[in-house]
Scaffold this motif. Sequence first.
Motif, short mmCIF file in Angstrom:
data_model
loop_
_atom_site.label_atom_id
_atom_site.label_comp_id
_atom_site.label_asym_id
_atom_site.label_seq_id
_atom_site.Cartn_x
_atom_site.Cartn_y
_atom_site.Cartn_z
N ASN A 133 -2.19 -19.06 -19.77
CA ASN A 133 -1.12 -18.08 -20.20
C ASN A 133 -0.41 -17.65 -18.96
O ASN A 133 0.76 -17.57 -19.09
CB ASN A 133 -2.18 -16.73 -20.64
N GLN A 134 -1.03 -17.60 -17.75
CA GLN A 134 -0.35 -17.13 -16.68
C GLN A 134 0.65 -18.33 -16.28
O GLN A 134 1.89 -17.94 -15.94
CB GLN A 134 -1.02 -16.97 -15.48
N LEU A 135 0.29 -19.59 -16.61
CA LEU A 135 1.34 -20.63 -16.08
C LEU A 135 2.30 -20.93 -17.24
O LEU A 135 3.53 -20.78 -16.74
CB LEU A 135 0.34 -21.81 -16.31
N ASP A 136 2.15 -20.37 -18.63
CA ASP A 136 3.12 -20.20 -19.34
C ASP A 136 4.18 -19.33 -19.10
O ASP A 136 5.55 -19.59 -19.07
CB ASP A 136 2.70 -20.11 -20.79
N ALA A 137 3.66 -18.08 -18.47
CA ALA A 137 4.74 -16.94 -18.28
C ALA A 137 5.45 -17.41 -17.10
O ALA A 137 6.64 -17.18 -17.04
CB ALA A 137 3.67 -15.79 -17.76
N HIS A 161 5.98 -10.95 -12.39
CA HIS A 161 4.90 -10.26 -11.72
C HIS A 161 3.92 -11.30 -10.93
O HIS A 161 3.82 -10.92 -9.78
CB HIS A 161 4.12 -9.45 -12.76
N ILE A 162 3.62 -12.48 -11.56
CA ILE A 162 2.87 -13.39 -11.03
C ILE A 162 3.61 -14.08 -9.89
O ILE A 162 2.90 -14.26 -8.73
CB ILE A 162 2.50 -14.58 -12.04
N TRP A 163 4.82 -14.27 -9.91
CA TRP A 163 5.72 -14.78 -8.90
C TRP A 163 5.66 -13.84 -7.76
O TRP A 163 5.31 -14.03 -6.53
CB TRP A 163 7.15 -14.68 -9.30
N GLU A 164 5.62 -12.42 -8.07
CA GLU A 164 5.62 -11.48 -6.66
C GLU A 164 4.30 -11.28 -6.37
O GLU A 164 4.20 -11.37 -4.88
CB GLU A 164 6.22 -10.12 -7.35
#
Length: 141
Positions: free
Chosen positions: A115-119, A54-57
């Motif tokens: 958290n977002q970086l880990d994901a 999701h973050i990638w998109e």
Amino acid sequence: MPESFTKSMARNIYIGGSVFFILFFLGLTYHTEKVLPERDNRVNINEQVALGKHIWEVNNCIGCHTLLGEGAYYAPELGNVYQRRGGEFIKAWMKAMPTNAPGRRQMPNFNLDENQLDALVEFLKWTGEINTSNWPPNIEG
Ligand code: HEC
């Protein structure tokens, strides 16, 4: 053996050839459908991987990068970036942007939290584990 090439011979070649290749392609399609679930690594999708995707998109990473060949050619291929650099490097990289190094292409800072970086790392790790028959051909992508 007839001496000339008759209409019925032509028809038989046409029909026989068509049937052969239809069956051949059906067989290939069946084979692809059978092996894809094992190759695409979907069993290892978890919450973290989904969040990373999701973050990638939403950040449009694909607007500059390719992922397994799909995307833009402005920045490096990231399908195997986890194997190339490892998770810690990727996190440090994301935090260090932009480098402002003269003459180098720049990448923005996306201000992602831990958290977002880990994901994101989990997503890139997962991508790197897809069986792509060793594509990209070298570790630099
Ligand atoms: C505006 C274009 C742009 C966008 C959007 C972008 N990047 Fe980049 N990225 C770059 C460039 C250019 C480089 C290479 C910079 C260099 O080598 O100095 C890079 C390099 C990287 C690297 C290091 C690759 C390596 O082989 O060392 C990673 C990891 C990375 N980007 C991840 C991401 C992620 C994740 C996103 C989305 C959240 C993203 N990038 C969005 C331009 C972009």
